[in-house]
Design a protein around this motif. Sequence first.
Motif, PDB file in Angstrom:
ATOM      1  N   THR A 312       3.888   3.929  -9.698  1.00 57.60           N
ATOM      2  CA  THR A 312       5.302   4.215  -9.426  1.00 57.60           C
ATOM      3  C   THR A 312       6.063   2.923  -9.259  1.00 57.60           C
ATOM      4  OG1 THR A 312       4.449   6.050  -8.130  1.00 57.60           O
ATOM      5  CG2 THR A 312       6.818   5.650  -8.012  1.00 57.60           C
ATOM      6  N   TYR A 313       7.171   2.834  -9.940  1.00 62.00           N
ATOM      7  CA  TYR A 313       8.014   1.653  -9.852  1.00 62.00           C
ATOM      8  C   TYR A 313       9.043   1.889  -8.757  1.00 62.00           C
ATOM      9  CZ  TYR A 313      11.696  -1.622 -11.243  1.00 62.00           C
ATOM     10  OH  TYR A 313      12.640  -2.592 -11.258  1.00 62.00           O
ATOM     11  N   VAL A 314       9.066   1.066  -7.674  1.00 59.20           N
ATOM     12  CA  VAL A 314      10.021   1.279  -6.584  1.00 59.20           C
ATOM     13  C   VAL A 314      10.966   0.100  -6.424  1.00 59.20           C
ATOM     14  CG1 VAL A 314       8.592   2.893  -5.286  1.00 59.20           C
ATOM     15  CG2 VAL A 314       8.335   0.441  -4.884  1.00 59.20           C
ATOM     16  N   GLY A 315      11.189  -0.616  -7.496  1.00 58.34           N
ATOM     17  CA  GLY A 315      12.166  -1.700  -7.451  1.00 58.34           C
ATOM     18  C   GLY A 315      11.542  -3.030  -7.145  1.00 58.34           C
ATOM     19  N   SER A 316      11.206  -3.278  -5.851  1.00 59.05           N
ATOM     20  CA  SER A 316      10.686  -4.595  -5.493  1.00 59.05           C
ATOM     21  C   SER A 316       9.219  -4.746  -5.873  1.00 59.05           C
ATOM     22  CB  SER A 316      10.858  -4.825  -4.002  1.00 59.05           C
ATOM     23  OG  SER A 316      10.181  -3.804  -3.294  1.00 59.05           O
ATOM     24  N   HIS A 317       8.505  -3.623  -5.996  1.00 65.50           N
ATOM     25  CA  HIS A 317       7.086  -3.715  -6.360  1.00 65.50           C
ATOM     26  C   HIS A 317       6.621  -2.417  -6.997  1.00 65.50           C
ATOM     27  CE1 HIS A 317       7.190  -2.129  -2.203  1.00 65.50           C
ATOM     28  NE2 HIS A 317       6.243  -1.331  -2.668  1.00 65.50           N
ATOM     29  N   LEU A 318       5.330  -2.440  -7.401  1.00 70.73           N
ATOM     30  CA  LEU A 318       4.723  -1.223  -7.945  1.00 70.73           C
ATOM     31  C   LEU A 318       3.839  -0.595  -6.893  1.00 70.73           C
ATOM     32  CD1 LEU A 318       3.435  -2.282 -11.503  1.00 70.73           C
ATOM     33  CD2 LEU A 318       5.398  -0.827 -10.964  1.00 70.73           C
ATOM     34  N   GLU A 319       3.809   0.732  -6.836  1.00 69.20           N
ATOM     35  CA  GLU A 319       2.851   1.419  -5.964  1.00 69.20           C
ATOM     36  C   GLU A 319       1.834   2.110  -6.842  1.00 69.20           C
ATOM     37  OE1 GLU A 319       5.774   2.294  -2.160  1.00 69.20           O
ATOM     38  OE2 GLU A 319       4.835   3.974  -3.216  1.00 69.20           O
ATOM     39  N   LEU A 320       0.553   1.799  -6.581  1.00 65.16           N
ATOM     40  CA  LEU A 320      -0.506   2.286  -7.463  1.00 65.16           C
ATOM     41  C   LEU A 320      -1.535   3.076  -6.681  1.00 65.16           C
ATOM     42  CD1 LEU A 320      -1.081  -1.151  -9.178  1.00 65.16           C
ATOM     43  CD2 LEU A 320       0.069   0.818 -10.220  1.00 65.16           C
ATOM     44  N   THR A 321      -2.022   4.142  -7.304  1.00 66.70           N
ATOM     45  CA  THR A 321      -3.173   4.830  -6.744  1.00 66.70           C
ATOM     46  C   THR A 321      -4.319   4.630  -7.717  1.00 66.70           C
ATOM     47  OG1 THR A 321      -1.680   6.464  -5.852  1.00 66.70           O
ATOM     48  CG2 THR A 321      -4.027   6.995  -5.800  1.00 66.70           C
ATOM     49  N   ILE A 322      -5.451   4.087  -7.210  1.00 68.04           N
ATOM     50  CA  ILE A 322      -6.574   3.728  -8.076  1.00 68.04           C
ATOM     51  C   ILE A 322      -7.796   4.514  -7.638  1.00 68.04           C
ATOM     52  CG2 ILE A 322      -8.014   1.840  -8.915  1.00 68.04           C
ATOM     53  CD1 ILE A 322      -5.703  -0.027  -7.877  1.00 68.04           C
ATOM     54  N   SER A 323      -8.396   5.192  -8.549  1.00 70.44           N
ATOM     55  CA  SER A 323      -9.605   5.963  -8.234  1.00 70.44           C
ATOM     56  C   SER A 323     -10.835   5.072  -8.396  1.00 70.44           C
ATOM     57  CB  SER A 323      -9.664   7.168  -9.183  1.00 70.44           C
ATOM     58  OG  SER A 323     -10.982   7.620  -9.286  1.00 70.44           O
ATOM     59  N   THR A 324     -11.672   4.976  -7.332  1.00 72.49           N
ATOM     60  CA  THR A 324     -12.906   4.175  -7.411  1.00 72.49           C
ATOM     61  C   THR A 324     -14.061   5.009  -6.890  1.00 72.49           C
ATOM     62  OG1 THR A 324     -12.833   3.320  -5.179  1.00 72.49           O
ATOM     63  CG2 THR A 324     -11.524   2.131  -6.801  1.00 72.49           C
ATOM     64  N   ASP A 325     -15.279   4.448  -6.940  1.00 76.32           N
ATOM     65  CA  ASP A 325     -16.458   5.149  -6.411  1.00 76.32           C
ATOM     66  C   ASP A 325     -16.327   5.406  -4.920  1.00 76.32           C
ATOM     67  OD1 ASP A 325     -17.392   4.999  -8.882  1.00 76.32           O
ATOM     68  OD2 ASP A 325     -18.741   3.279  -8.537  1.00 76.32           O
ATOM     69  N   LEU A 326     -15.543   4.531  -4.226  1.00 79.86           N
ATOM     70  CA  LEU A 326     -15.417   4.660  -2.772  1.00 79.86           C
ATOM     71  C   LEU A 326     -14.301   5.611  -2.372  1.00 79.86           C
ATOM     72  CD1 LEU A 326     -15.777   0.903  -1.901  1.00 79.86           C
ATOM     73  CD2 LEU A 326     -17.477   2.704  -1.569  1.00 79.86           C
ATOM     74  N   GLY A 327     -13.610   6.151  -3.350  1.00 75.30           N
ATOM     75  CA  GLY A 327     -12.477   7.026  -3.061  1.00 75.30           C
ATOM     76  C   GLY A 327     -11.221   6.441  -3.657  1.00 75.30           C
ATOM     77  N   ASP A 328     -10.082   7.128  -3.425  1.00 75.62           N
ATOM     78  CA  ASP A 328      -8.816   6.642  -3.962  1.00 75.62           C
ATOM     79  C   ASP A 328      -8.280   5.507  -3.103  1.00 75.62           C
ATOM     80  OD1 ASP A 328      -9.095   8.551  -5.803  1.00 75.62           O
ATOM     81  OD2 ASP A 328      -7.511   9.877  -5.047  1.00 75.62           O
ATOM     82  N   LEU A 329      -7.812   4.424  -3.754  1.00 74.41           N
ATOM     83  CA  LEU A 329      -7.213   3.306  -3.034  1.00 74.41           C
ATOM     84  C   LEU A 329      -5.722   3.307  -3.283  1.00 74.41           C
ATOM     85  CD1 LEU A 329      -9.658   0.356  -3.778  1.00 74.41           C
ATOM     86  CD2 LEU A 329      -9.569   1.828  -1.775  1.00 74.41           C
ATOM     87  N   PHE A 330      -4.960   2.928  -2.227  1.00 63.51           N
ATOM     88  CA  PHE A 330      -3.524   2.784  -2.380  1.00 63.51           C
ATOM     89  C   PHE A 330      -3.215   1.295  -2.421  1.00 63.51           C
ATOM     90  CE2 PHE A 330       0.756   2.464  -0.479  1.00 63.51           C
ATOM     91  CZ  PHE A 330       1.450   3.134  -1.486  1.00 63.51           C
ATOM     92  N   ALA A 331      -2.567   0.832  -3.459  1.00 66.24           N
ATOM     93  CA  ALA A 331      -2.334  -0.607  -3.610  1.00 66.24           C
ATOM     94  C   ALA A 331      -0.897  -0.855  -4.015  1.00 66.24           C
ATOM     95  CB  ALA A 331      -3.275  -1.183  -4.660  1.00 66.24           C
ATOM     96  N   THR A 332      -0.412  -2.054  -3.686  1.00 65.99           N
ATOM     97  CA  THR A 332       0.899  -2.442  -4.206  1.00 65.99           C
ATOM     98  C   THR A 332       0.721  -3.705  -5.027  1.00 65.99           C
ATOM     99  OG1 THR A 332       1.378  -3.751  -2.244  1.00 65.99           O
ATOM    100  CG2 THR A 332       2.187  -1.497  -2.253  1.00 65.99           C
ATOM    101  N   SER A 333       1.588  -3.876  -6.001  1.00 64.96           N
ATOM    102  CA  SER A 333       1.519  -5.073  -6.825  1.00 64.96           C
ATOM    103  C   SER A 333       2.915  -5.622  -7.007  1.00 64.96           C
ATOM    104  CB  SER A 333       0.903  -4.715  -8.186  1.00 64.96           C
ATOM    105  OG  SER A 333       1.145  -5.771  -9.096  1.00 64.96           O
TER     106      SER A 333
END
Lengths: 360, 739
Positions: A312-333
């Motif tokens: 998701t693009y929120v202007g100042s940064h991106l909000e990402l949900t990433i699926s991994t073996d450990l579960g879903d991670l919430f990250a910003t870039s």
Amino acid sequence: MLEPNSKAASVTFDGVTKLYGSAATGVRAVDNVSLNIEAGTLVTLLGPSGCGKTTTLRMIAGLEMPTDGIVRIGDQNVTKLPATDRDVSMVFQSYALFPHMSVLENVSYGLKFSGFNKSETAQRARAGLELVGLANYDTRLPSELSGGQQQRVAVARALVLEPQVLLFDEPLSNLDAKLRRQVREEIREIQQKLGLTVVYVTHDQEEALAVSDRIIVMNNAVIAQDGTPRDLFEAPANRFVADFIGEANILDCEISAAGEGMATVKLGGYQLDLPRRDNPDGKSLLGVRPNRIIIGKAGASNSLQGRILRSTYVGSHLELTISTDLGDLFATSDDVDAPYAPGNEVSVTFAESGPVLLNS
Amino acid sequence: MVKTSHQQAFAHPTLLLWLIVGWAGFFLLPWYGVEDSIFTFTWMTEGYPTDDDVAPAFFHALGGRKIWLLPLVAFLIGPLFALRRDKSDPLHAKILIICGALGFGWLIAQGFSIGIRGWNFQWMASLFGPLEDRQFGMGTGAMLTASAFLFMLTQGIAGRGAVNGDIFVVGAIGFVVTIVAAFVFYPILNMLASAFVTQEKTYSVTVFFEKFTDRRLWGLGCFEGGRCGAAWNSLILAILVGFLTTALGLAFALVVTRTGFRFKKVLRALTVLPIITPPFVIGLAIILLFGLSGNVTRFVADFLDISATRWVYGMPGVLIAQILAFTPIAFLVLIGVVEGVSPSMEEAAQTLRADKWQTFKTVTLPLMRPGLANAFLLGFIESMADFGNPLVLGGNFDVLSTEIFFAIVGAQYDQGRAAVLAIVLLGFTLAAFWAQRFWLGKKSYTTMTGKGDSGVHPLLPNSLAWPVFVVAGIWTLFTITIYVMIVYGSFVELWGVRNTLTFKHYVTAFSMKLTDGGIHWTGSAWDSFWTTLQIAAIAAPLTAAVGLVTAYLLTRQNFAGKNAFEFGTMLSFAIPGTVIGVSYILAFNVPPIEITGTGIILVVSFIFRNMPVGVRAGIASMSQLDKSLDESSLTLGANSWQTFLNVILPLLKPAILAALVYSFVRAMTAISAVIFLVSAEYNMATSYIIGRVENNDYGLAIAYCTTLIVVMLLAVALLQLLVGRTNIGRRLNQSRTNV
Ligand SMILES: Nc1ncnc2c1ncn2[C@@H]1O[C@H](COP(=O)(O)OP(=O)(O)O)[C@@H](O)[C@H]1O
Ligand SMILES: [Mg+2]
């Protein structure tokens, strides 16, 4: 203008417990809490609804009596002293302005009972109104003011008594977002200018981070952590605090011994060394803030493999949900131009400082 | 700076005050009751301080006679040692508790043990030997000393940290508990006991059962053409009145709040009228209409060419009169409830696709359940307790309240029977109370959100509006007719016989002569009129004060035993006036509290009869005041008394007005308890009127009633002016109109 407050005093709790009802069936609203609030600082009580913040505050005010333990203000033991006899004033969530008195009468109310003569009372009350910017509203009734103005009258009414301690119980919750920011800055400014001891209750972590010298996080009637805003954010003591203050990914991990005070943390195929923070070897928890997650090309060594679920693009940064073996991670870039689309394979690593091991 | 004791000597001003009061009571003022009022000071000239009739306790004891008063000195001196100690010193509290409790206890114990004939109990006489001396009812001295002990005790309890160590609150609790115990529980328990007393003054259960199973009480003869027992009559009447007044009251409340009805104001005024009308006045008007020579009876008899009958005397007449008299009470209860149902609940139901009728049935009506239950209960109790209408209209239809009266004042003079009848009556009302609680269960019906509710109530569905209109219309016409009859009747020479208009009745009752010595009140009614005004004017503020303080304790303070406290203060509400009347004359015509035949007993009975309404009015408006108002006042340095005075009272003016008006009006119109308690010196208007009615002097009775109604209207207006309003600004005003 009001002078800087020379009476500001510290507040100390020593093993304080508050029980509503009987020992067997009652509610333990505050459980064996000890704390120390230094004179002249603004300390916030922060925590989810029902954790015992208001009860703690009311025990400082003398509106509730502890079931057990000792409360001190300055060097005086006030445990058994009723509210009337304590030199503490409080700003209520509902403001509690007396509807049948004008603004000036409201602000003068406490002065009347403090042995000031008429002219001193009026003079101090006016100074208080001036301080909160309501000098011209003295003859209005509270019902003829806006919410923000009512709030300021409540603050002035408490301020003019120059109390040893000033208490606020969620003072901003009835205001809109913009006014909230403005009023909280005003409160902080007055507190610093007059050197007041302020105890401030809120359930809003952003508000707490913005105004406090120190924050006491409460959960289930006990203190979860007590520290500066930076301490709480960067070194949360446990899972609750990490989750409550800011957002955090909480991951299961396995730790083993590394160097002095350090531990090797294993997350599936990914390994890193972090301060141990008194965690024993074996299963543990790792907290990682979204902005401490680094996203790289798929297949990199010593990393977690994942797939983008949402971007998701929120202007100042991106909000990402990433699926991994450990579960879903919430990250910003911060790299808003990076072309992450759902379904893209990526690798995930953590920044060197930031991730912390949590005492579960 | 924390405010603690600066000057040790004045650290306990309240304690010092009460100590001085206690000493004055013991050493200076006449210990036993004196002939005239204490304020006339004639006792000063009657051999004070040594003569037995007017001597202070100290002089009684000094003469070596009433030595049982001597121990009190010790308990009056003891607190001196507490005066110099800090409040936090445990010894301070201990001294006060011991002295207060022992002093108060000793005072009560000696009062009950030694009466006008020496020892009150056989076993005491055999233990201590016969006593030559005797005691009369407690007087000013004894009362002051008792109060001093009581407040010493409460200060001691506060000193130990009860209710956050608040002297005012603990004192207020102690005061209310004591007066309720003395003037509600004691007389009632005393009366219960007297139901078991035989003629030889011994206790026996068989006496009770003999009287309890009397045919006159439980007989079912009316099914075979005879008479039914008074208990059945009362019960059936009360249930009918309860249902019908509730239904009518609801109808009017709905008309006023939820229809576009144009004459709401008229309807409101009409429904308030009967409240300022002595209840039996309606009975009188009904006689004028439907009695043997009543207009309607005559008309129908002439029209159908049949002979007029006395059909109205009995159940029908009493029922009509009571419904007319008590519907307004149900209306007043229900209008608050109907308005109180939060419009947003109804609006929510409508947005959830309920139509008007469904909304009314599923949301509005269930939310009004407590109001309906209350209205029924009030109608039931009022009917049970009503004395005037059955007396005027009852004929052969015996009910408990009149039977009790005749058991006490009639030829039979049977205290035991009166007590048994009173117990049955009390049993019915308490059962009704219990049934109400049971029906309401534990559900919460609160709809006040505390936030400004801005919605509007939906209108009634048409299928309901029309019947409600018709009922309200008929009732309105009927009420107007009744009142026209009353006013008209007061000017008619002799109803149905000589229908000429005259001022005769007013002249007889209220004539006065101007002489150079001033005004001579020559009318026959003036005596009772002035007494009534005086008693009502004294009782009303006291009732309001006790009621509001109690309400304050119940809504604002937490203390052990609060539920029992609430029950105790509301109990007198479930006790019919007739029962209060009987129990008061049984309890208070002997020492230690000997007030039968005085004005005090009337004032006291009014206070405790009407206090529950003050309590309810107070609770209703206090629970709308957010508790943080008090708390912020406390944190701003005011103590709880100052808070009560500066914050709560000004905001409670509507409740104060309601309590004042109610207790004033009730004191002027009450009859059921009063009829037992009046004396030659203190005759009340209502009992005077009843006396006229019994002599068939209807004209005078009605003229007097009309005058009373006018006087009360004036008084209510005057009270409104005196109490005034507290300006709290427009926004808040809007949401607080229905106090
Ligand atoms: N007067 C009371 N009686 C009983 N329980 C209470 C009372 N006041 C608060 N509590 C309970 O104590 C707990 C803490 O309440 P509070 O201090 O108001 O929480 P918050 O942190 O939201 O301010 C809650 O579980 C609440 O239900
Ligand atoms: Mg709270």
